[in-house]
Write a protein that holds these residues in place. Structure first.
Motif, mmCIF file in Angstrom:
data_model
loop_
_atom_site.group_PDB
_atom_site.id
_atom_site.type_symbol
_atom_site.label_atom_id
_atom_site.label_comp_id
_atom_site.label_asym_id
_atom_site.label_seq_id
_atom_site.Cartn_x
_atom_site.Cartn_y
_atom_site.Cartn_z
ATOM 1 N N GLY A 104 1.600 43.810 20.290
ATOM 2 C CA GLY A 104 2.911 43.180 20.456
ATOM 3 C C GLY A 104 3.987 43.972 19.728
ATOM 4 N N THR A 105 5.201 43.901 20.225
ATOM 5 C CA THR A 105 6.291 44.705 19.669
ATOM 6 C C THR A 105 6.518 44.422 18.184
ATOM 7 N N ASN A 106 6.480 43.140 17.794
ATOM 8 C CA ASN A 106 6.742 42.793 16.395
ATOM 9 C C ASN A 106 5.736 43.452 15.456
ATOM 10 N N GLY A 107 4.443 43.317 15.767
ATOM 11 C CA GLY A 107 3.409 43.890 14.910
ATOM 12 C C GLY A 107 3.452 45.406 14.875
ATOM 13 N N ILE A 108 3.714 46.025 16.026
ATOM 14 C CA ILE A 108 3.773 47.490 16.090
ATOM 15 C C ILE A 108 4.924 48.011 15.234
ATOM 16 N N GLN A 109 6.086 47.350 15.321
ATOM 17 C CA GLN A 109 7.231 47.788 14.524
ATOM 18 C C GLN A 109 6.963 47.607 13.036
ATOM 19 N N GLU A 110 6.273 46.540 12.653
ATOM 20 C CA GLU A 110 5.947 46.334 11.236
ATOM 21 C C GLU A 110 4.949 47.385 10.755
ATOM 22 N N ALA A 111 4.006 47.767 11.618
ATOM 23 C CA ALA A 111 3.053 48.825 11.261
ATOM 24 C C ALA A 111 3.780 50.148 11.048
ATOM 25 N N GLY B 113 3.984 52.125 7.667
ATOM 26 C CA GLY B 113 3.163 53.325 7.781
ATOM 27 C C GLY B 113 1.665 53.054 7.791
ATOM 28 N N VAL B 114 1.250 51.979 8.479
ATOM 29 C CA VAL B 114 -0.165 51.589 8.510
ATOM 30 C C VAL B 114 -0.767 51.974 9.861
ATOM 31 N N PRO B 115 -1.879 52.737 9.880
ATOM 32 C CA PRO B 115 -2.502 53.109 11.152
ATOM 33 C C PRO B 115 -3.085 51.891 11.862
ATOM 34 N N VAL B 116 -3.261 52.028 13.182
ATOM 35 C CA VAL B 116 -3.599 50.885 14.035
ATOM 36 C C VAL B 116 -4.824 51.191 14.892
ATOM 37 N N VAL B 117 -5.714 50.212 14.991
ATOM 38 C CA VAL B 117 -6.696 50.179 16.078
ATOM 39 C C VAL B 117 -6.225 49.091 17.031
ATOM 40 N N GLY B 118 -5.897 49.492 18.243
ATOM 41 C CA GLY B 118 -5.281 48.566 19.184
ATOM 42 C C GLY B 118 -6.258 48.002 20.189
ATOM 43 N N ILE B 119 -6.173 46.674 20.388
ATOM 44 C CA ILE B 119 -6.948 45.993 21.431
ATOM 45 C C ILE B 119 -5.941 45.275 22.335
ATOM 46 N N LEU C 34 -4.138 43.261 25.250
ATOM 47 C CA LEU C 34 -4.645 42.176 26.079
ATOM 48 C C LEU C 34 -3.900 42.052 27.399
ATOM 49 N N PHE C 35 -2.565 42.201 27.395
ATOM 50 C CA PHE C 35 -1.787 41.964 28.611
ATOM 51 C C PHE C 35 -0.373 42.496 28.439
ATOM 52 N N PHE C 36 0.399 42.413 29.541
ATOM 53 C CA PHE C 36 1.816 42.773 29.588
ATOM 54 C C PHE C 36 2.045 44.197 29.070
ATOM 55 N N ASP C 37 2.924 44.368 28.091
ATOM 56 C CA ASP C 37 3.324 45.702 27.632
ATOM 57 C C ASP C 37 2.464 46.236 26.496
ATOM 58 N N GLN C 38 1.426 45.504 26.110
ATOM 59 C CA GLN C 38 0.736 45.815 24.860
ATOM 60 C C GLN C 38 0.027 47.163 24.886
ATOM 61 N N TYR C 39 -0.618 47.509 26.007
ATOM 62 C CA TYR C 39 -1.267 48.813 26.091
ATOM 63 C C TYR C 39 -0.237 49.925 25.942
ATOM 64 N N ASP C 40 0.890 49.789 26.642
ATOM 65 C CA ASP C 40 1.933 50.819 26.588
ATOM 66 C C ASP C 40 2.491 50.971 25.176
ATOM 67 N N ASN C 41 2.605 49.854 24.443
ATOM 68 C CA ASN C 41 3.094 49.921 23.069
ATOM 69 C C ASN C 41 2.149 50.713 22.173
ATOM 70 N N ILE C 42 0.851 50.393 22.257
ATOM 71 C CA ILE C 42 -0.121 51.103 21.422
ATOM 72 C C ILE C 42 -0.236 52.560 21.859
ATOM 73 N N LEU C 43 -0.096 52.788 23.166
ATOM 74 C CA LEU C 43 -0.163 54.163 23.672
ATOM 75 C C LEU C 43 0.888 55.050 23.012
ATOM 76 N N ARG C 44 2.073 54.491 22.759
ATOM 77 C CA ARG C 44 3.130 55.280 22.122
ATOM 78 C C ARG C 44 2.740 55.683 20.698
ATOM 79 N N LEU C 45 2.032 54.804 19.996
ATOM 80 C CA LEU C 45 1.532 55.172 18.670
ATOM 81 C C LEU C 45 0.392 56.181 18.774
ATOM 82 N N ALA C 46 -0.508 55.950 19.714
ATOM 83 C CA ALA C 46 -1.637 56.864 19.885
ATOM 84 C C ALA C 46 -1.148 58.255 20.277
ATOM 85 N N ASP C 47 -0.118 58.319 21.117
ATOM 86 C CA ASP C 47 0.436 59.593 21.551
ATOM 87 C C ASP C 47 1.035 60.374 20.385
ATOM 88 N N ARG C 48 1.449 59.634 19.353
ATOM 89 C CA ARG C 48 2.002 60.270 18.159
ATOM 90 C C ARG C 48 0.959 60.389 17.040
#
Length: 527
Positions: free
Chosen positions: A375-382, A386-392, A394-408
């Motif tokens: 979710g956008t809120n959690g990703i922005q807080e991460a 500066g906390v790394p993420v393992v993303g799971i 579930l729906f809507f934009d969530q994959y695309d949000n985590i993808l932007r972190l993974a891409d970086r």
């Protein structure tokens, strides 16, 4: 001299109310996680002396009727987009993703879920009608002399209410009914701007660009369908037959965009789009004592937190057991926001909680990893902490949000369909914990995000107050948004120029033919 100082102080006191005079703001919000960040904005507005009135349903489960910092207008409806409705949709999507192929899952989201998507907007259209049909409420709103209307355009009713009351319109936005809000108002070349749901980065192959275009066309058809079937009818009923809802929807004075270019990919934008990604983030506060004791007991290993967002409070039993068993194998302590039945495989290192101070945990010195849904809120807080993420996702934009972190280089992505196979979840966690590049990359994103002239919240507040001071921001609205598509893309100009060129070529051809005929005729006479 002393009398002069007293006079100056008195003058400042007299002038202070004029300088700090608060505005009167009507708020037309959305439920769930969207309300969570809207509420943060409302608290900041209240702290600056603004008066707030929130429009809510009598079936609202997030927006409380009584508050110390806002008043409410409660609209009575028989049906609403409530918690039961949302959770039913979410669990249906989760079951499809776990058991279906990617193609079947995508088809279900695009086609199978469209009826549910349309139904949710029909309920919102009914909510707007119930509000505007209530003579007492509409009289109250008109007499209140609001200075602007603040709304989330993911639901389409706010623009209609703003027009009905003739108020400047400010969006707390990222999504516009069926897609990214940028697509409606800013030039958006699909060659490098991925449509949400494609799971692509801004570097697409030819085949990916074809898929990107197809999905864009489908989402635009869905948007047109929803507008025609729901909002245009409401618009014509209360604003007259000549009112075009689409033009009304994109005519906001300011778009407060809940993203930024540390998180999102660079793209064209517009002067009335104000970026406030991470506006809800702030330095961590001390934890409640029981949580502080728990994380301190982790020693040098540190701790992990897991949250799957506002709407997902429990999981299928087999999946919950798999997650719990994975956590039990780790040396780190784990705090997991989970309201379902206690998993049978839960380890002594894992603490289940109904709620967690997520921002404060992410800012703690012992935090090692955030297991998140994207979710956008959690990703922005991460990003902020500066906390790394393992993303799971579930729906809507969530994959695309985590993808932007993974891409970086700051996240690892798993899917529901594969995370419980071959210890994929455990391997992903161990990789992110042991490979320093994940944390280093997130720390770099954090430094970029924090290095701003104004904080995102201060920027958002300034532009809302700007709209109130100047009764709108018409000078920032592009004329292109008022043009028909064929004029905007210069199709009419291109057709005119092609026609003119064809006419010119035909004229030249005709003259040359006449000249040739005349020459041949003269030659024939001489012969």
């Amino acid at each position: 001299m002393r009398s002069m100082c007293c006079f100056s102080a008195l003058l400042l006191l007299i002038m202070a109310p004029v300088v700090c005079q608060g505005g009167n703001i009507l708020v037309f919000p959305m439920e769930g996680s969207h309300w969570v960040n809207m509420d943060v904005l409302l608290q900041a507005l209240h702290s600056r002396g603004h008066s707030l009135t929130v429009v809510r349903s009598n079936k609202s489960w997030y927006i409380k009727e009584k508050s110390s910092y806002y008043n409410t207008i409660t609209v009575s409806v028989e049906k609403a987009v409530d918690q039961k409705f949302i959770q039913k949709v979410i669990y249906e999507i989760m079951e499809y993703e776990r058991g279906a192929s990617r193609l079947v899952y995508l088809f279900h989201l695009i086609v199978g879920m469209f009826g549910t998507f349309l139904e949710s907007h029909e309920l919102l259209g009914g909510f707007v009608s119930a509000l505007l049909d209530d003579a007492e409420l509409t009289t109250y709103m008109k007499d209140s002399k609001f200075d602007l209307l603040l709304t989330d355009p993911c639901w389409g009713g706010g623009a209609i209410v703003a027009k009905y009351l003739n108020l400047p319109l400010v969006y707390n936005a990222r999504w516009l009914i069926a897609g990214d809000a940028h697509l409606a108002i800013a030039p958006s070349p699909l060659s490098y701007i991925p449509v949400t749901g494609t799971r692509y980065t801004d570097r697409m192959t030819f085949v990916q660009r074809v898929n990107n275009m197809i999905l864009h066309v489908i989402t635009q058809i869905q948007l047109s369908w929803v507008i025609k079937d729901v909002y245009q009818k409401v618009c014509e009923k209360y604003l007259g037959p000549d009112c075009d809802y689409y033009q009304l929807m994109i005519d906001a004075d300011i778009w407060l965009m809940r993203t930024d270019f540390v998180f999102d990919y660079p793209r064209p934008t517009m002067p009335n789009v104000i970026y406030m990604g991470g506006f809800q983030c702030k330095p961590a506060k001390p934890l409640p004592q029981h949580l502080e004791d728990f994380v301190q007991s982790s020693g040098d290993h540190g701790f992990i937190i897991m949250s799957l967002g506002t709407f997902v409070s429990e999981l299928p039993a087999d999946l919950a057991n798999e997650i719990a068993a994975t956590f039990a194998k780790l040396p780190q302590k784990v705090i997991w926001r989970y309201k379902g039945e206690k998993p049978d495989t839960l380890g002594n290192n894992t603490l289940l909680v109904d709620w967690m101070p997520q921002n404060d945990l992410l800012g703690h010195l012992k935090i090692k990893l955030f297991v998140a849904h994207g979710g956008t809120n959690g990703i922005q807080e991460a990003i902020y902490h500066g906390v790394p993420v393992v993303g799971i996702p579930l729906f809507f934009d969530q994959y695309d949000n985590i993808l932007r972190l993974a891409d970086r280089g700051g996240a690892k992505i798993l899917s529901l369909s594969t995370m419980d196979k071959d210890d994929n979840f455990l391997k992903a966690i161990q990789e992110v914990l042991t490979e320093p590049s994940y944390r280093n990359n997130m720390q770099r994103l954090s430094r970029l995000h924090r290095d701003q002239q104004l904080t995102p919240m201060d920027n958002a507040l300034f532009w809302m107050e700007f709209v109130m001071r100047h009764k709108g921001a018409a000078h920032l609205k592009a004329q292109g948004n008022r043009m028909p598509w064929y004029s905007y893309h210069s199709v009419d100009v291109a057709l005119f120029l092609v026609g003119a060129l064809i006419l010119l070529l035909f004229t030249v051809f005709f003259l040359l033919r006449c000249l040739c005929a005349a020459v041949c005729k003269c030659k024939a006479k001489r012969d």
